[in-house]
Design an enzyme around this catalytic site. Structure first.
Site, PDB file in Angstrom:
ATOM      1  CD  GLU A 173      31.552   2.126  20.859  1.00 56.92           C
ATOM      2  OE1 GLU A 173      31.155   3.436  20.421  1.00 56.92           O
ATOM      3  OE2 GLU A 173      32.083   1.847  21.077  1.00 56.92           O
ATOM      4  CG  ASP A 217      36.903   7.108  20.729  1.00 54.73           C
ATOM      5  OD1 ASP A 217      36.290   6.420  20.035  1.00 54.73           O
ATOM      6  OD2 ASP A 217      36.884   6.339  21.646  1.00 54.73           O
TER       7      ASP A 217
END
Length: 99
Positions: free
Chosen positions: A23, A98
């Site tokens: 990421e 998230d």
């Protein structure tokens, strides 16, 4: 509402591609006034997640690097108004983590 110019969106995409297979992450810098969040710069940051095998699904920004970036932004009259990160090999939607 977040205002993100296409040129800065492209920098975020490039950082995500360069970070692959991990990421990519970073800070959105700009001004937040009256519900308007205008991004004027992006600050790509290294992903310092401690477990290398988990970096494709996790990220962490070093707190000292974040502080330094925030201080530098303040010197330019900007604030950290958001964080960005990529989702390698996944849809570009907010994950449950998230949210």
């Amino acid at each position: 509402m977040l205002e993100l110019p296409e040129t800065l969106h492209e920098k975020i995409r490039a950082h995500g591609a360069a970070s692959y297979p991990h990421e990519g992450c970073g800070l959105l810098l700009g001004l937040a006034e009256n519900g308007r969040n205008a991004v004027t710069a992006v600050k790509p940051m290294p992903n310092v997640w401690p477990n290398e095998a988990e970096k494709p699904i996790r990220f962490r920004i070093d707190p000292d690097a974040w502080r330094d970036a925030e201080l530098d932004a303040a010197m330019e009259g900007l604030d950290v108004i958001g964080i960005f990160h990529s989702h390698p090999n996944a849809e570009p939607d907010a994950s449950p983590r998230d949210l």
